[in-house]
Scaffold this motif. Structure first.
Motif, PDB file in Angstrom:
ATOM      1  N   PRO A 278      18.300   4.785  54.780  1.00  0.00           N
ATOM      2  CA  PRO A 278      17.494   4.461  53.602  1.00  0.00           C
ATOM      3  C   PRO A 278      17.943   5.166  52.331  1.00  0.00           C
ATOM      4  O   PRO A 278      17.141   5.398  51.438  1.00  0.00           O
ATOM      5  N   GLY A 279      19.234   5.498  52.227  1.00  0.00           N
ATOM      6  CA  GLY A 279      19.728   6.232  51.064  1.00  0.00           C
ATOM      7  C   GLY A 279      19.418   5.572  49.726  1.00  0.00           C
ATOM      8  O   GLY A 279      18.828   6.206  48.839  1.00  0.00           O
TER       9      GLY A 279
ATOM     10  N   PRO B 177      23.002   9.014  55.088  1.00  0.00           N
ATOM     11  CA  PRO B 177      22.254  10.224  54.717  1.00  0.00           C
ATOM     12  C   PRO B 177      22.004  11.115  55.931  1.00  0.00           C
ATOM     13  O   PRO B 177      21.628  10.632  56.983  1.00  0.00           O
TER      14      PRO B 177
ATOM     15  N   GLN C 178      13.343  14.831  52.364  1.00  0.00           N
ATOM     16  CA  GLN C 178      12.853  13.821  51.417  1.00  0.00           C
ATOM     17  C   GLN C 178      11.497  13.275  51.864  1.00  0.00           C
ATOM     18  O   GLN C 178      10.649  12.960  51.031  1.00  0.00           O
TER      19      GLN C 178
ATOM     20  N   MET D  72      14.793   8.482  59.737  1.00  0.00           N
ATOM     21  CA  MET D  72      14.649   7.237  58.976  1.00  0.00           C
ATOM     22  C   MET D  72      13.205   6.732  59.033  1.00  0.00           C
ATOM     23  O   MET D  72      12.618   6.374  58.009  1.00  0.00           O
TER      24      MET D  72
ATOM     25  N   LEU E  67       9.018  13.621  48.907  1.00  0.00           N
ATOM     26  CA  LEU E  67       8.669  12.364  48.237  1.00  0.00           C
ATOM     27  C   LEU E  67       7.457  11.690  48.850  1.00  0.00           C
ATOM     28  O   LEU E  67       6.828  10.848  48.208  1.00  0.00           O
TER      29      LEU E  67
ATOM     30  N   LYS F 226      10.080   8.112  40.072  1.00  0.00           N
ATOM     31  CA  LYS F 226       9.259   9.271  39.704  1.00  0.00           C
ATOM     32  C   LYS F 226       9.575   9.752  38.289  1.00  0.00           C
ATOM     33  O   LYS F 226       8.723  10.346  37.633  1.00  0.00           O
TER      34      LYS F 226
ATOM     35  N   LEU G 128      16.995  13.643  55.082  1.00  0.00           N
ATOM     36  CA  LEU G 128      15.942  12.621  55.121  1.00  0.00           C
ATOM     37  C   LEU G 128      14.582  13.238  55.453  1.00  0.00           C
ATOM     38  O   LEU G 128      13.557  12.852  54.873  1.00  0.00           O
TER      39      LEU G 128
ATOM     40  N   LEU H   1      17.168   3.393  48.959  1.00  0.00           N
ATOM     41  CA  LEU H   1      15.712   3.383  48.739  1.00  0.00           C
ATOM     42  C   LEU H   1      15.246   4.754  48.258  1.00  0.00           C
ATOM     43  O   LEU H   1      14.444   4.850  47.309  1.00  0.00           O
ATOM     44  N   MET H   2      15.739   5.794  48.882  1.00  0.00           N
ATOM     45  CA  MET H   2      15.331   7.144  48.476  1.00  0.00           C
ATOM     46  C   MET H   2      15.772   7.433  47.038  1.00  0.00           C
ATOM     47  O   MET H   2      15.055   8.068  46.270  1.00  0.00           O
TER      48      MET H   2
ATOM     49  N   SER I 291      10.896   9.171  57.013  1.00  0.00           N
ATOM     50  CA  SER I 291      11.062   9.154  55.552  1.00  0.00           C
ATOM     51  C   SER I 291      10.559   7.852  54.950  1.00  0.00           C
ATOM     52  O   SER I 291       9.849   7.856  53.928  1.00  0.00           O
ATOM     53  N   VAL I 292      10.888   6.730  55.570  1.00  0.00           N
ATOM     54  CA  VAL I 292      10.457   5.449  54.983  1.00  0.00           C
ATOM     55  C   VAL I 292       8.942   5.284  55.113  1.00  0.00           C
ATOM     56  O   VAL I 292       8.277   4.812  54.184  1.00  0.00           O
TER      57      VAL I 292
ATOM     58  N   ILE J 130      13.343   5.758  44.757  1.00  0.00           N
ATOM     59  CA  ILE J 130      12.055   6.442  44.670  1.00  0.00           C
ATOM     60  C   ILE J 130      12.146   7.660  43.750  1.00  0.00           C
ATOM     61  O   ILE J 130      11.255   7.917  42.942  1.00  0.00           O
ATOM     62  N   VAL J 131      13.231   8.401  43.859  1.00  0.00           N
ATOM     63  CA  VAL J 131      13.427   9.540  42.948  1.00  0.00           C
ATOM     64  C   VAL J 131      13.471   9.046  41.497  1.00  0.00           C
ATOM     65  O   VAL J 131      12.842   9.612  40.604  1.00  0.00           O
TER      66      VAL J 131
ATOM     67  N   SER K   2       6.210   5.139  51.934  1.00  0.00           N
ATOM     68  CA  SER K   2       5.465   3.875  51.861  1.00  0.00           C
ATOM     69  C   SER K   2       3.960   4.121  51.894  1.00  0.00           C
ATOM     70  O   SER K   2       3.188   3.174  52.046  1.00  0.00           O
TER      71      SER K   2
ATOM     72  N   TRP L 110       9.837  -2.927  50.560  1.00  0.00           N
ATOM     73  CA  TRP L 110       9.160  -1.666  50.206  1.00  0.00           C
ATOM     74  C   TRP L 110       8.412  -1.826  48.870  1.00  0.00           C
ATOM     75  O   TRP L 110       7.275  -1.362  48.732  1.00  0.00           O
TER      76      TRP L 110
END
Lengths: 130, 76
Positions: free
Chosen positions: B15-16, A71, A79, A23, A83, B26, A76, B18-19, A26-27, B22-23, A31, B50
């Motif tokens: 953070p599901g 998740p 991602q 977590m 990402l 994009k 994560l 949020l992810m 990923s965050v 973000i996808v 960011s 965020w």
């Protein structure tokens, strides 16, 4: 502060700690922070190819994480890479002890890394340990 | 032409959602609005933070029957 480098050191193989590490990584990565993840000790076997996101858990939160739609930590971490450009490094010592080569680890991991390089990389950033 | 897209993060946990946002960002155009649906209150608090942190526009948050609707406008 956006942009500050962080290093997430994961040595535990328990679900709660792997989840929390994923977590944070990923965050932070999405960011805009530069994120390095160092996988060692009991964390590394979870990143051998074929290993699932199943992990022993420490307490009742682990049961809930499994029961609910949280998740998965491996997703994560992926991602964080896809990402947010995070980099995951396997510990070279842990690889030697486990007797695994780079080709046996998940393809999204970077090259084997030792402590000297890790300490150099993180000298200007925060370190989070799980 | 801007549009509003729904990002359905219901049933997931931080953070599901949020992810998923973000996808979706994009694959969106500047000016598009995205409405995240979340049943996770933590995400409802964290997503606006965020958005401000990375520089998109935070539009609004509303809650209806346990579902939070967080609206975000893509700026870059």
């Amino acid at each position: 502060m956006v942009g500050q480098k962080i290093c997430v050191v994961v040595i535990s193989g328990t679900l709660e700690r792997l989840q929390a590490a994923a977590m944070v990584a990923s965050v932070a990565a999405v960011s805009g922070q530069e994120v390095l993840v160092f996988l060692s000790m009991n964390a590394l076997p979870h990143f051998v190819k074929g290993a699932t996101a199943e992990a022993p858990h420490e307490g009742p939160m682990g049961d809930l994480i499994i029961a609910k739609k949280v998740p998965e930590f491996k997703m994560l971490f992926e991602q964080a890479i896809e990402l947010g450009g995070a980099r995951l490094y396997p510990c070279s010592m842990a690889m030697d002890v486990l007797e695994v080569g780079s080709e046996q680890l998940e393809d999204y991991l970077e090259e084997a890394t030792g402590l000297t390089r890790l300490l150099t990389e993180v000298q200007d950033g925060q370190v989070w340990t799980f | 032409m801007t549009e509003r897209k729904i990002v359905d993060g219901k049933g997931s946990f931080c953070p599901g959602p949020l992810m998923e946002l973000i996808v979706a960002l994009k694959h969106s155009q500047i000016g598009d609005e995205l409405e995240v649906l979340s049943t996770d209150k933590g995400s409802a608090n964290d997503i606006p933070e965020w958005v401000r942190r990375v520089g998109h526009d935070y539009v609004s948050t509303t809650e209806n029957d346990g579902v939070w609707h967080i609206v975000v406008r893509k700026t870059k």
